[in-house]
Write an enzyme that holds these catalytic residues in place. Sequence first.
Site, PDB file in Angstrom:
ATOM      1  N   ASN A   9       0.873  -1.174   0.000  1.00  0.00           N
ATOM      2  CA  ASN A   9       0.000   0.000   0.000  1.00  0.00           C
ATOM      3  C   ASN A   9       0.908   1.221   0.000  1.00  0.00           C
ATOM      4  OD1 ASN A   9      -1.786   2.073   0.498  1.00  0.00           O
ATOM      5  ND2 ASN A   9      -2.193   1.483   2.623  1.00  0.00           N
ATOM      6  N   TRP A  10       0.998   1.874  -1.154  1.00  0.00           N
ATOM      7  CA  TRP A  10       1.925   3.014  -1.259  1.00  0.00           C
ATOM      8  C   TRP A  10       1.379   4.287  -0.620  1.00  0.00           C
ATOM      9  CZ3 TRP A  10       4.292   2.893  -6.920  1.00  0.00           C
ATOM     10  CH2 TRP A  10       5.193   1.807  -6.993  1.00  0.00           C
ATOM     11  N   LYS A  11       0.092   4.256  -0.220  1.00  0.00           N
ATOM     12  CA  LYS A  11      -0.539   5.451   0.361  1.00  0.00           C
ATOM     13  C   LYS A  11      -0.331   6.651  -0.567  1.00  0.00           C
ATOM     14  CE  LYS A  11       0.342   3.469   4.852  1.00  0.00           C
ATOM     15  NZ  LYS A  11       0.135   3.610   6.271  1.00  0.00           N
ATOM     16  N   HIS A  95      -9.540   1.144   4.668  1.00  0.00           N
ATOM     17  CA  HIS A  95      -8.267   1.282   5.400  1.00  0.00           C
ATOM     18  C   HIS A  95      -8.499   2.189   6.612  1.00  0.00           C
ATOM     19  CE1 HIS A  95      -4.142   2.412   6.354  1.00  0.00           C
ATOM     20  NE2 HIS A  95      -3.765   1.333   5.695  1.00  0.00           N
ATOM     21  N   GLU A  97      -6.880   4.534   7.837  1.00  0.00           N
ATOM     22  CA  GLU A  97      -6.644   5.974   7.595  1.00  0.00           C
ATOM     23  C   GLU A  97      -7.860   6.607   6.939  1.00  0.00           C
ATOM     24  OE1 GLU A  97      -2.916   5.503   5.556  1.00  0.00           O
ATOM     25  OE2 GLU A  97      -1.976   4.911   7.447  1.00  0.00           O
ATOM     26  N   GLU A 167      -5.521  -5.240  10.323  1.00  0.00           N
ATOM     27  CA  GLU A 167      -4.493  -4.235  10.569  1.00  0.00           C
ATOM     28  C   GLU A 167      -4.764  -3.514  11.888  1.00  0.00           C
ATOM     29  OE1 GLU A 167      -2.471  -3.018   6.636  1.00  0.00           O
ATOM     30  OE2 GLU A 167      -4.121  -1.646   7.005  1.00  0.00           O
ATOM     31  N   GLY A 173       2.373   1.933  10.692  1.00  0.00           N
ATOM     32  CA  GLY A 173       3.304   3.045  10.564  1.00  0.00           C
ATOM     33  C   GLY A 173       4.015   3.399  11.854  1.00  0.00           C
ATOM     34  N   SER A 210       3.376  -2.575  10.197  1.00  0.00           N
ATOM     35  CA  SER A 210       4.835  -2.611  10.360  1.00  0.00           C
ATOM     36  C   SER A 210       5.467  -3.950   9.978  1.00  0.00           C
ATOM     37  CB  SER A 210       5.225  -2.204  11.787  1.00  0.00           C
ATOM     38  OG  SER A 210       4.774  -0.889  12.062  1.00  0.00           O
ATOM     39  N   GLY A 231       2.750  -1.298   4.212  1.00  0.00           N
ATOM     40  CA  GLY A 231       2.776   0.125   3.883  1.00  0.00           C
ATOM     41  C   GLY A 231       4.186   0.598   3.602  1.00  0.00           C
ATOM     42  N   GLY A 232       4.814   1.218   4.614  1.00  0.00           N
ATOM     43  CA  GLY A 232       6.137   1.826   4.451  1.00  0.00           C
ATOM     44  C   GLY A 232       7.166   0.944   3.760  1.00  0.00           C
TER      45      GLY A 232
END
Length: 249
Positions: A9-11, A95, A97, A167, A173, A210, A231-232
Site C-alpha cells: 500500500n503506497w498510500k 483502510h 486511515e 491491521e 506506521g 509494520s 505500507g512503508g
Amino acid sequence: MRRKIVAGNWKMNMLPDATMSVLEELQTLIEGATAEVVVCVPFTDLNYAYYATQEKKTVHIGAQNMHWEESGAYTGEISPSMLTAINCEYVIIGHSERRQYFAETDETVNKKIKAALAHNLKPIVCVGETLEQREAGETVNVITSQIHNAFEGLEAKDLDNIVVAYEPIWAIGTGKTATSEEANDAIKEIRNQIEKDFSTGDISILYGGSVKPENAKELFTTSDIDGGLVGGASLKADVFSKIVNYDKE
Ligand code: PEP
C-alpha cells in the site's frame, strides 16, 4: 480460496517516474515468487503501474479507495468502472486511515465492497482495533463486528474474490508489530466470524502493521495468516521484494 498474497500500500506516495522504476526493479527481484504480489498505488499512478507490469504480469495492480456509485455529482471521487477501464484489478476498502480521516464507516465499506464485486474488482477489506480498544479487551468484538457489517448481504461465493487485511491501528506506521501469536489469534477470530456468517472460512486474510523483511516469515507462516498488507516497507523494491520472498533463503 485461501492463497498467499503480499500486497503493498503506497498510500499518498510516488510520482509516475518513480512508480515505473520501482515496479521495474521489483519485477526483476521477485521472479519465481510463490505469493501473489499486489501493489496498490495512488490513482494518478494506476495507468503507469499497469503499463510497467503488463508484460511480465507478475505484479497485480490495485487502487486504495473508490466510490460505490457509478457516476454523478461526487466531485473528486473515482468510480469502480473508472478503475476497471484502466485495468485496475484490486482496491483497498476501509483502510483505517480512511476510516479515521475521511469518515469511512462499516456502512460505506459494505457499499464499496458490493460495488467493487459488481465490477469484478477484488476488494482488500481492512479491519482492526485501536490501542484503546485492545487495552480495554474489545479487540475480538471490534474486529468481528467490523467484518460482519462489512460483509452484510454478501454470499459465500463472493469470498473467493475478496481479501481481508487485519491491521491493528496501533501497529500501522508505528514500527510496532503485533506478535505473530497476537496477529494469528485475531485472524482466527475473523475467520471464525466469516465461517459463522457464510458456513466457510475459506478466504485469504492478511496481516498488516509494520511488516518488514525481519518479521515477514514468522508472521506469514502461522496457521491463519495468508500474507501481508505492507505500507512503508513496500515503497522500496529491494525491501519489499525481501518480504515477497519471505519463504526463500
Ligand atoms: C498500511 O498502511 O496498510 C500498513 C500496514 O502500513 P505499515 O506497513 O507502514 O505499518
